[in-house]
Scaffold this motif. Structure first.
Motif, PDB file in Angstrom:
ATOM      1  N   ILE A   5       2.078  -5.917  -3.432  1.00 52.46           N
ATOM      2  CA  ILE A   5       0.628  -5.186  -3.664  1.00 52.46           C
ATOM      3  C   ILE A   5      -0.524  -5.768  -2.834  1.00 52.46           C
ATOM      4  N   LYS A   6      -0.969  -4.873  -1.928  1.00 45.88           N
ATOM      5  CA  LYS A   6      -2.038  -4.976  -1.232  1.00 45.88           C
ATOM      6  C   LYS A   6      -3.351  -4.588  -1.511  1.00 45.88           C
ATOM      7  N   ALA A   7      -4.390  -5.324  -0.934  1.00 46.48           N
ATOM      8  CA  ALA A   7      -5.707  -4.895  -1.126  1.00 46.48           C
ATOM      9  C   ALA A   7      -5.996  -3.466  -0.676  1.00 46.48           C
ATOM     10  N   PRO A   8      -6.545  -2.527  -1.748  1.00 48.81           N
ATOM     11  CA  PRO A   8      -6.807  -1.110  -1.302  1.00 48.81           C
ATOM     12  C   PRO A   8      -7.938  -0.888  -0.647  1.00 48.81           C
ATOM     13  N   ALA A   9      -8.941  -2.127  -0.371  1.00 48.21           N
ATOM     14  CA  ALA A   9     -10.113  -1.924   0.451  1.00 48.21           C
ATOM     15  C   ALA A   9     -10.713  -3.263   0.665  1.00 48.21           C
ATOM     16  N   VAL A  33      -6.626  -2.733  -8.677  1.00 47.66           N
ATOM     17  CA  VAL A  33      -5.332  -3.122  -8.330  1.00 47.66           C
ATOM     18  C   VAL A  33      -4.486  -2.999  -9.468  1.00 47.66           C
ATOM     19  N   SER A  40     -12.592  -0.856  -6.515  1.00 50.32           N
ATOM     20  CA  SER A  40     -11.181  -0.234  -6.552  1.00 50.32           C
ATOM     21  C   SER A  40     -10.222  -1.101  -7.324  1.00 50.32           C
ATOM     22  N   LYS A  54      -8.920  -4.957   3.482  1.00 52.56           N
ATOM     23  CA  LYS A  54      -7.683  -3.949   3.240  1.00 52.56           C
ATOM     24  C   LYS A  54      -6.215  -4.256   3.929  1.00 52.56           C
ATOM     25  N   GLY A  55      -5.362  -4.176   3.162  1.00 48.81           N
ATOM     26  CA  GLY A  55      -4.087  -4.452   3.503  1.00 48.81           C
ATOM     27  C   GLY A  55      -3.502  -6.015   3.241  1.00 48.81           C
ATOM     28  N   ASN A  61     -16.530  -3.652  -3.417  1.00 43.63           N
ATOM     29  CA  ASN A  61     -16.903  -3.610  -1.915  1.00 43.63           C
ATOM     30  C   ASN A  61     -18.295  -4.400  -2.176  1.00 43.63           C
ATOM     31  N   LYS A 110       2.908  -0.135  -9.336  1.00 42.13           N
ATOM     32  CA  LYS A 110       3.210   1.288  -9.409  1.00 42.13           C
ATOM     33  C   LYS A 110       4.768   0.966  -9.766  1.00 42.13           C
ATOM     34  N   TYR A 160       6.667  -1.063  -3.026  1.00 43.05           N
ATOM     35  CA  TYR A 160       5.442  -1.397  -4.182  1.00 43.05           C
ATOM     36  C   TYR A 160       5.545  -2.735  -4.841  1.00 43.05           C
TER      37      TYR A 160
END
Length: 359
Positions: free
Chosen positions: A230-234, A38, A36, A59-60, A260, A41, A227
Motif C-alpha cells: 500500500i503506497k501513499a496516494p499523494a 488509505v 486522501s 506520493k508512491g 495535503n 484493496k 495491492y
C-alpha cells in the motif's frame, strides 16, 4: 471656522477610509485541504507499517505491507494455466498441419485412382473389341463346322478364345467397379479430412482465446499481489493512523489518511443576505485564529449551488405547517496561497475570519 473645517476634513477622511474597507465578513469559516484515505484493496494480514503518526510522505512511498503468500500462489497458478494454454495452441497447430498433410495425401491417392480408372476404361473398351472379334470368329466357325468345312479342334479353339475374351472383359469391368468404389471412398475421406482441418482451425481459435483468458487471469493475480504493498496516494502528512502489525484488514477498511500540506483553501459560510455583491475573483482578507499577528490573502473562487442546510442529513421541510424563517448560509470557496514560512503552517480545520472586499 477653521476648527469646523478641520473637523469636516477629518470626518471626510474617516468616511473614505470606511468606504475603502467596505465588504462582507464572517467568522463561520475554516481551512480545508485534500485528505486522501488509505484503504486496502485486498483482505490480508499486516506484516509491516513503514510510517508513523504525522510523518511527511511523498506520493508512491510505501506505507503498509500486507502478507503476500496467498497472492503469490495465485500468480503461480495463473502462470501454469497460461503455459498450459500456450501448449494447447501449439498442439492444435500441429494437429492442423497433420490434417492438412492428410488432405494432400488423400487427394493425391484419389488422383492416382482416377488415373488408373481411365486406364481401366480403356482396357474395357479393348476387351469389348476382342470379345466382339472372338464372338464373330466363334459364330463363323460354328457355321463352318456345321458345313463340315472346319474341324472340331478349330471350333473348340475359337470357342475358348471367346470364353477367354468374356472372362477378360468381366475382369476389367470388375476392376473398373472396384476403382469407382475407391474413388467414392477417397472423396469421402477427403471430405472427412477437410472437416478435420476445419475443426482443428476452430480448435486453434478456442485455444488462443484460452491463452488470452489465462493471460488476463495472470494479470489479475499480479494486480492483486501488487495491492499487498500500500503506497501513499499523494504528498502530505500521515493522519488518523489506525493500523498495527498483525492486524487483519478488509477491503475498504480505513487505515490512515494523507492530508495535503501544500495547498489549502477556505470554505466560508456567508449569510444569504451577504452574497448580493460578491463576485468570483474578488479579493479576500483572511485572519487565522491561530496567528493573530498576520493576515493572509485570497480570492473568491466559486459559490455553492445550494445552501449548507440542503446538504444536512435531515434537511428542513418548510411544508410541515410549522414554518420559522431562518437565514440560510451559502458556502463560498476562497482560494489562497499557503505561506511557505514554517512560522505560519496552515492546517485543514483551522478557524478563520474571512472578509470579502465587495467595493
Amino acid at each position: 471656522m477653521k476648527t469646523f473645517c478641520y473637523h469636516l476634513i477629518i470626518i471626510s477622511l474617516f468616511s473614505v477610509a470606511l468606504a475603502g474597507c467596505s465588504g462582507e465578513g464572517t467568522d463561520n469559516a475554516q481551512l480545508e485541504a485534500d485528505i486522501s484515505p488509505v484503504i486496502p484493496k485486498v483482505n490480508s494480514t499486516v506484516t509491516a507499517v513503514r510510517v508513523g503518526d504525522n510523518q511527511p510522505v511523498k506520493k508512491g512511498d510505501v506505507l503498509i505491507v500486507l502478507d503476500t503468500a496467498t497472492f503469490k500462489i495465485a500468480v503461480s497458478q495463473a502462470e501454469i494455466a497460461l503455459a498450459q494454454a500456450e501448449k494447447n495452441v501449439a498442439l492444435a497447430d500441429n494437429n492442423k498441419t497433420s490434417a492438412s498433410v492428410n488432405v494432400s495425401n488423400v487427394t493425391a491417392n484419389s488422383d492416382a485412382v482416377a488415373t488408373t480408372l481411365t486406364a481401366a476404361e480403356a482396357d474395357i473398351a479393348s476387351a469389348k473389341e476382342q470379345l466382339q472379334v472372338a464372338e464373330r470368329n466363334f459364330d463363323r466357325y460354328a457355321k463352318l463346322l456345321e458345313q463340315k468345312s472346319a474341324t472340331q479342334q478349330q471350333f473348340e479353339q475359337f470357342k475358348a478364345n471367346k470364353a477367354e475374351a468374356e472372362a477378360k472383359l468381366q475382369s476389367v469391368v470388375s476392376k473398373r467397379n472396384s476403382l469407382l468404389k475407391q474413388i467414392k471412398a477417397g472423396r469421402l475421406e477427403i471430405a472427412n479430412t477437410r472437416t478435420q482441418v476445419s475443426n482443428t482451425s476452430e480448435g486453434i481459435s478456442i485455444a488462443r482465446l484460452a491463452v488470452k483468458q489465462a493471460q488476463v487471469n495472470l494479470d489479475a493475480a499480479k494486480l492483486q499481489l501488487s495491492y499487498c504493498t500500500i503506497k501513499a496516494p499523494a504528498n502530505g502528512i500521515v493522519s488518523k493512523k489506525n493500523v498495527q502489525v498483525g492486524q487483519v484488514v478488509a477491503i475498504g477498511e480505513p487505515l490512515m489518511a494523507i492530508a495535503n500540506d501544500n495547498q489549502v483553501w477556505v470554505i466560508a459560510n456567508f449569510k444569504e443576505t451577504q452574497i448580493e455583491k460578491m463576485r468570483v475573483g474578488q479579493e479576500v482578507d483572511i485572519d487565522v485564529d491561530a496567528y493573530s499577528d498576520t493576515t493572509f490573502h485570497g480570492k473568491v473562487e466559486s459559490f455553492s449551488q445550494a445552501t449548507g442546510a440542503r446538504f444536512s442529513f435531515l434537511p428542513a421541510d418548510n411544508a410541515t405547517g410549522n414554518f420559522v424563517k431562518v437565514t440560510q448560509r451559502i458556502p463560498v470557496k476562497i482560494s489562497m496561497v499557503a505561506d511557505k514560512n514554517m512560522k505560519y503552517p496552515l492546517r485543514a480545520g483551522m478557524s478563520v475570519n474571512a472578509k470579502v472586499k465587495t467595493n
